[in-house]
Design a protein around this motif. Structure first.
Motif, mmCIF file in Angstrom:
data_model
loop_
_atom_site.group_PDB
_atom_site.id
_atom_site.type_symbol
_atom_site.label_atom_id
_atom_site.label_comp_id
_atom_site.label_asym_id
_atom_site.label_seq_id
_atom_site.Cartn_x
_atom_site.Cartn_y
_atom_site.Cartn_z
ATOM 1 N N TRP A 58 0.816 -1.290 -0.062
ATOM 2 C CA TRP A 58 -0.117 0.031 0.016
ATOM 3 C C TRP A 58 0.829 1.212 -0.025
ATOM 4 C CZ3 TRP A 58 -3.965 -2.355 4.192
ATOM 5 C CH2 TRP A 58 -4.587 -2.825 3.689
ATOM 6 N N VAL A 69 -3.454 6.878 0.258
ATOM 7 C CA VAL A 69 -3.932 5.489 0.597
ATOM 8 C C VAL A 69 -4.490 5.151 1.855
ATOM 9 C CG1 VAL A 69 -3.610 2.855 0.110
ATOM 10 C CG2 VAL A 69 -3.009 4.599 -1.816
ATOM 11 N N MET A 73 -7.704 4.729 4.032
ATOM 12 C CA MET A 73 -8.224 3.209 4.600
ATOM 13 C C MET A 73 -8.681 3.294 6.017
ATOM 14 S SD MET A 73 -6.194 -0.089 3.220
ATOM 15 C CE MET A 73 -6.122 0.612 1.492
ATOM 16 N N LEU A 84 -9.639 -5.419 1.686
ATOM 17 C CA LEU A 84 -8.740 -4.915 0.737
ATOM 18 C C LEU A 84 -7.268 -5.498 1.118
ATOM 19 C CD1 LEU A 84 -9.969 -1.152 1.267
ATOM 20 C CD2 LEU A 84 -9.816 -2.480 -0.967
ATOM 21 N N GLU A 87 -7.201 -8.669 -1.128
ATOM 22 C CA GLU A 87 -6.901 -8.122 -2.519
ATOM 23 C C GLU A 87 -5.173 -7.967 -2.640
ATOM 24 O OE1 GLU A 87 -11.080 -6.967 -4.102
ATOM 25 O OE2 GLU A 87 -9.550 -5.665 -4.377
ATOM 26 N N ALA A 88 -4.780 -7.425 -1.659
ATOM 27 C CA ALA A 88 -3.488 -6.809 -1.612
ATOM 28 C C ALA A 88 -2.542 -8.150 -1.835
ATOM 29 C CB ALA A 88 -3.084 -6.133 -0.527
ATOM 30 N N ALA A 91 -2.687 -9.440 -5.331
ATOM 31 C CA ALA A 91 -1.756 -8.504 -5.916
ATOM 32 C C ALA A 91 -0.131 -8.874 -5.959
ATOM 33 C CB ALA A 91 -1.938 -7.173 -5.562
ATOM 34 N N ILE A 111 -9.174 -7.789 -8.437
ATOM 35 C CA ILE A 111 -9.090 -6.907 -7.283
ATOM 36 C C ILE A 111 -10.002 -5.678 -7.517
ATOM 37 C CG2 ILE A 111 -6.617 -7.689 -6.534
ATOM 38 C CD1 ILE A 111 -5.725 -5.452 -8.238
ATOM 39 N N THR A 114 -10.181 -2.957 -4.692
ATOM 40 C CA THR A 114 -8.857 -2.010 -4.796
ATOM 41 C C THR A 114 -9.024 -1.067 -5.925
ATOM 42 O OG1 THR A 114 -7.496 -3.768 -3.795
ATOM 43 C CG2 THR A 114 -6.333 -2.041 -4.907
ATOM 44 N N GLN A 115 -9.566 -1.621 -6.929
ATOM 45 C CA GLN A 115 -9.605 -0.669 -8.135
ATOM 46 C C GLN A 115 -10.677 0.402 -7.859
ATOM 47 O OE1 GLN A 115 -11.296 -2.471 -11.861
ATOM 48 N NE2 GLN A 115 -9.499 -1.579 -12.948
ATOM 49 N N PHE A 117 -11.315 1.541 -4.900
ATOM 50 C CA PHE A 117 -11.047 2.515 -3.793
ATOM 51 C C PHE A 117 -9.786 3.492 -4.408
ATOM 52 C CE2 PHE A 117 -7.636 3.046 -0.541
ATOM 53 C CZ PHE A 117 -8.490 3.686 0.563
ATOM 54 N N MET A 118 -9.021 3.009 -5.243
ATOM 55 C CA MET A 118 -7.915 3.711 -5.744
ATOM 56 C C MET A 118 -8.406 4.713 -6.390
ATOM 57 S SD MET A 118 -5.105 2.561 -3.932
ATOM 58 C CE MET A 118 -4.842 1.165 -3.054
#
Length: 305
Positions: A58, A69, A73, A84, A87-88, A91, A111, A114-115, A117-118
């Motif tokens: 992150w 981030v 979060m 999340l 999903e990390a 990744a 993910i 994550t997509q 959220f980012m």
């Protein structure tokens, strides 16, 4: 937003200045990072070493342009933070894999949280395409930021776990894998591993004298009370030592310092040092005596004390 690493610039300051600030100042600078790590290992109960790698991922995303981030979060429910984190790990597995992810849309969107959220395009395809940069960046942050800023929280979490901590996703710069071991095991290694297996060789640039206390302080600040023996090159007065041999209490400390690389460069008070694992030089095997020497030995009278 004070005392955070929520932008790439602040993280860069942390990476460059970590040897010039006290541990208390370093922890304060990474206050919100420590808060998020605490949620992962205390509130949620995730594996401490695994969570350390998640944090490094992150923070790397922040460094490459995904802004705020950690701060954002911390505003989420714990359940969503845990999703999340899962999903990390997906990744990270993609980043260290030798095989590209399938091109199907379903897999590329594995993910999705994550997509979303980012708020920027990010996919497993993107991470795999940039895996070399990602592995190097994540490993650097893991070693230079996460381990130092969260070490006390990590050790506290490990001590309260009923089973030893383990690492499910390695994060090495290739080719050699970087393997982390649980600290409750590492602390007992000194009595079992011979000193030459726990030793590291460090060299210094000529013209930039480095003092023993500077090297000791550097490793103690970043890796705790880890040094068992320190031997600086002996030189004449007014001459500069160019190398030193350090024996650590645990062989695993060398792995943390080198980050899976055969050689690592550090900066101590503006001076460069290079570190590598110490390779002992074994004495050559004794050669059999020549015929003349053997004859003399056979003719020599026995010695009686």
């Amino acid at each position: 937003m004070a005392s955070s690493s929520s932008s790439s610039s602040s993280l860069s300051i942390s990476l460059c200045s970590s040897t010039f600030v006290s541990q208390q100042e370093f922890n304060l600078f990474h206050k919100i990072d420590r808060q998020l790590y605490t949620i992962l290992v205390i509130n949620i109960g995730r594996d401490p070493m695994e969570a350390l790698q998640i944090m490094a991922f992150w923070l790397w995303l922040e460094r490459v342009g995904f802004r705020h981030v950690v701060y954002r979060m911390l505003q989420l429910p714990v359940l969503l933070i845990n999703e999340l984190a899962d999903e990390a790990l997906t990744a990270l597995t993609c980043i260290v894999s030798d095989n590209p992810p399938p091109s199907s849309d379903d897999y590329n969107n594995s993910i999705p949280l994550t997509q979303n959220f980012m708020k920027k395009e990010i996919s497993l395809q993107f991470l795999y395409a940039n895996r070399q940069i990602a592995m190097e960046g994540i490993t650097k942050i893991l070693n230079e930021v996460c381990f130092r800023a969260m070490r006390d929280i990590m050790l506290n979490a490990i001590s309260h776990r009923k089973i030893p901590s383990s690492v499910s996703v390695p994060l090495p710069p290739p080719p050699p894998p970087l393997s982390f071991r649980s600290f409750d095991i590492m602390m007992d290694e000194g009595d079992q591993v011979p000193p030459e297996e726990r030793a590291m060789f460090v060299t210094f640039s000529k013209g930039y004298p480095v003092q023993e206390w500077e090297v000791r302080d550097f490793f103690t600040i970043n890796y705790g009370d880890c040094i068992e023996h320190f031997q600086m090159q002996e030189v004449e007065p007014n001459e500069q030592s160019l190398f030193a041999r350090i024996v650590f209490r645990s062989a695993s400390t060398i792995g943390l310092i080198l980050g899976g690389q055969p050689r690592m460069k550090f900066t101590i008070n503006g001076k460069h040092i290079w570190a590598r694992k110490f390779i002992p030089k074994h004495p050559p095997s004794p050669q059999p005596p020549t015929a003349a020497v053997a004859a003399v030995q056979l003719q020599s009278p026995p010695f009686y004390p």
